[in-house]
Write a protein that holds these residues in place. Sequence first.
Motif: not given
Length: 245
Positions: A139, A142, A168-169, A171-172, A174-175, A198, A203-205
Amino acid sequence: MPRINDTVTTADGSCPVSLHLPEGDGPWPGIIMYPDAGGARPTFRAMADKLAGCGYAVLVPDVYYRDGDWAPFTMATVFEDEAERRRLFTMISKVTPDLMAADATAFFDYLSARPEISGESFGTTGYCMGGRTSLVVAGRVPERVAAAMSFHGGGLATEDPGSPHLLADRIQAAVYVGAARNDRSFTTEDGERLDKALTAAGVEHTIEFYAAFHGFAVPDNGPYDEVSARRHWDTMSSFFATHLG
């Protein structure tokens, strides 16, 4: 696996690191493996060797380097020994989100400059305290993180202003979060809060709860669980293959 012991220059000094490489010719994608609260030690160097065997250059940093030549902890007893427990938590408290991000930038620069390592974005993975660090770094830095993993990480979605879910906003990456059962440091309610943050940020997670207790993936931890540890290795291999190549 080939292993290089080195130091990384940070804003606060020199951080000892070990860099674990696959056999053969590179370059390979780079990953930072953040240890649990017990810090860098033989267990994590062995784990980094194993991850390197999957085709990655893995950096294990001494996150407590500001404490100098600190005495290692005995993980089987550290939480039962009041003096050692106090020493551990004092050291943990010094590793703030600001320092995590500053150190990570230095680690990423170091990896970028190594001929064995490809690309300008990296993976992060971590355990317990290191699991939180992995998401904080995703985060706060990023643009350098393509894939971020956390295993039995604590404090991922709390009221603390440094909580990773509040990033979260930004983060680039994948989590992936592999949580422990009955873990007061990351409850099912925390999981729901993190998932909501997320999801809202696009965010892909994936967040999964393992049928094992906090510490399940680290061999020298008392709650180590072989079945869950094997699942964590399979998941990590697949996740990084998808997002780092």
